[in-house]
Design a protein around this motif. Structure first.
Motif, short mmCIF file in Angstrom:
data_model
loop_
_atom_site.label_atom_id
_atom_site.label_comp_id
_atom_site.label_asym_id
_atom_site.label_seq_id
_atom_site.Cartn_x
_atom_site.Cartn_y
_atom_site.Cartn_z
N GLU A 116 -4.08 -8.13 7.80
CA GLU A 116 -3.94 -9.54 7.44
C GLU A 116 -2.47 -9.97 7.45
O GLU A 116 -2.15 -11.08 7.86
CB GLU A 116 -4.56 -9.81 6.06
CG GLU A 116 -6.08 -9.81 6.08
CD GLU A 116 -6.67 -10.76 7.10
OE1 GLU A 116 -6.24 -11.93 7.19
OE2 GLU A 116 -7.57 -10.33 7.83
N GLU A 117 -1.59 -9.07 7.03
CA GLU A 117 -0.16 -9.37 7.04
C GLU A 117 0.34 -9.58 8.48
O GLU A 117 1.08 -10.52 8.75
CB GLU A 117 0.61 -8.22 6.38
CG GLU A 117 2.11 -8.47 6.28
CD GLU A 117 2.83 -7.30 5.61
OE1 GLU A 117 3.89 -6.91 6.13
OE2 GLU A 117 2.32 -6.81 4.59
N GLN A 118 -0.10 -8.72 9.41
CA GLN A 118 0.29 -8.87 10.80
C GLN A 118 -0.26 -10.16 11.40
O GLN A 118 0.43 -10.87 12.13
CB GLN A 118 -0.19 -7.67 11.62
CG GLN A 118 0.52 -6.38 11.31
CD GLN A 118 -0.16 -5.17 11.94
OE1 GLN A 118 -1.38 -5.13 12.08
NE2 GLN A 118 0.65 -4.20 12.32
N ALA A 119 -1.51 -10.47 11.08
CA ALA A 119 -2.13 -11.70 11.60
C ALA A 119 -1.42 -12.93 11.07
O ALA A 119 -1.17 -13.89 11.82
CB ALA A 119 -3.61 -11.73 11.22
N THR A 120 -1.06 -12.91 9.80
CA THR A 120 -0.34 -14.04 9.20
C THR A 120 1.03 -14.20 9.85
O THR A 120 1.45 -15.32 10.17
CB THR A 120 -0.19 -13.83 7.68
OG1 THR A 120 -1.49 -13.67 7.12
CG2 THR A 120 0.51 -14.99 7.02
N SER A 121 1.71 -13.10 10.06
CA SER A 121 3.03 -13.13 10.69
C SER A 121 2.93 -13.64 12.13
O SER A 121 3.75 -14.46 12.57
CB SER A 121 3.63 -11.72 10.67
OG SER A 121 4.86 -11.70 11.33
N LEU A 122 1.92 -13.18 12.87
CA LEU A 122 1.73 -13.62 14.25
C LEU A 122 1.40 -15.12 14.29
O LEU A 122 1.95 -15.85 15.11
CB LEU A 122 0.62 -12.82 14.91
CG LEU A 122 0.27 -13.19 16.35
CD1 LEU A 122 1.48 -13.04 17.27
CD2 LEU A 122 -0.89 -12.35 16.85
N ALA A 123 0.53 -15.57 13.38
CA ALA A 123 0.18 -17.00 13.33
C ALA A 123 1.41 -17.84 13.03
O ALA A 123 1.60 -18.91 13.62
CB ALA A 123 -0.90 -17.23 12.28
N ALA A 124 2.28 -17.36 12.14
CA ALA A 124 3.51 -18.10 11.81
C ALA A 124 4.44 -18.16 13.02
O ALA A 124 5.03 -19.21 13.31
CB ALA A 124 4.22 -17.45 10.63
N ALA A 125 4.57 -17.05 13.74
CA ALA A 125 5.44 -17.02 14.93
C ALA A 125 4.88 -17.95 16.01
O ALA A 125 5.64 -18.69 16.67
CB ALA A 125 5.56 -15.60 15.47
N LEU A 126 3.57 -17.96 16.20
CA LEU A 126 2.96 -18.84 17.19
C LEU A 126 3.08 -20.30 16.78
O LEU A 126 3.31 -21.18 17.62
CB LEU A 126 1.49 -18.48 17.41
CG LEU A 126 1.24 -17.16 18.14
CD1 LEU A 126 -0.24 -16.80 18.11
CD2 LEU A 126 1.75 -17.22 19.57
N LYS A 127 2.97 -20.57 15.48
CA LYS A 127 3.12 -21.94 14.98
C LYS A 127 4.52 -22.46 15.30
O LYS A 127 4.70 -23.59 15.72
CB LYS A 127 2.86 -22.00 13.48
CG LYS A 127 3.02 -23.38 12.90
CD LYS A 127 2.76 -23.42 11.41
CE LYS A 127 2.94 -24.84 10.89
NZ LYS A 127 2.64 -24.93 9.46
N GLU A 128 5.51 -21.60 15.11
CA GLU A 128 6.89 -21.97 15.41
C GLU A 128 7.07 -22.22 16.90
O GLU A 128 7.77 -23.14 17.31
CB GLU A 128 7.83 -20.86 14.94
CG GLU A 128 9.29 -21.23 15.03
CD GLU A 128 10.18 -20.15 14.44
OE1 GLU A 128 11.15 -19.78 15.14
OE2 GLU A 128 9.90 -19.69 13.32
N ALA A 129 6.41 -21.41 17.73
CA ALA A 129 6.56 -21.53 19.19
C ALA A 129 5.87 -22.78 19.74
O ALA A 129 6.41 -23.44 20.63
CB ALA A 129 6.00 -20.29 19.87
#
Length: 176
Positions: A116-129
């Motif tokens: 869940e931590e990795q998914a949250t981090s990935l979603a945040a990075a994609l949101k920024e992109a």
């Protein structure tokens, strides 16, 4: 056809004020279909009658705690011999819900299940992109060996070891 069914389901869910519940149920159905080859055979095989598919999938839905609008929708799809398109209906429904919420859908395929931590981090990075909220659809494909493949709209980012090794193999063939 899948889009028409998904649109009808979304309209009904919106009318009943149950978009979040139906979205959760459809995500669970998508997850179950993605994880079970037997379930995919059930929905895709023309060997089973519509009634057999309806009863079997109904039992699966009941065991998963999925009822109401979503269960009625799946029953209708089974009666109309459209259960084979259920995976596409799930994807189309997710896209409609994402648009409704102002989100972008992203499909992430990894060699191992993301925490869940990795998914949250990935979603945040994609949101920024991409500049918008991102709704992640996660799948596991062990053949990737490592890394991930991310699809956001028409863009794809492939950082899998499988792709890198294939590229290296091609480069070696050109040298040799």
């Amino acid at each position: 056809m899948a889009g028409r069914y998904a649109t009808a389901l979304f309209d009904l869910a919106a009318e009943e004020g149950a978009i979040d519940q139906v979205a959760s149920d459809m995500n669970e159905i998508g997850r179950m279909l993605g994880e079970s080859d037997d379930l995919m055979r059930l929905v895709r095989s023309p060997v089973y009658s519509a009634e057999d598919q309806r009863r079997a999938f109904g039992a699966v839905l009941q065991k998963a705690g999925i009822g109401g609008i979503t269960a009625n929708f799946v029953n209708l799809a089974a009666r109309n011999r459209r259960l084979f398109a259920l995976p596409e209906m799930v994807r189309a429904f997710r896209a409609i819900v994402s648009r409704h919420r102002g989100e972008v859908s992203a499909e992430v395929v990894t060699a191992q299940e993301l925490t869940e931590e990795q998914a949250t981090s990935l979603a945040a990075a994609l949101k920024e992109a991409v500049g918008r909220s991102v709704n992640l659809s996660r799948k596991v494909d062990a053949s990737l060996i490592g890394g991930m493949v991310v699809r956001v709209g028409s863009r794809m980012i492939d950082t899998s070891l499988k792709t890198k090794l294939n590229g290296l193999r091609l480069a070696m063939k050109e040298v040799g």
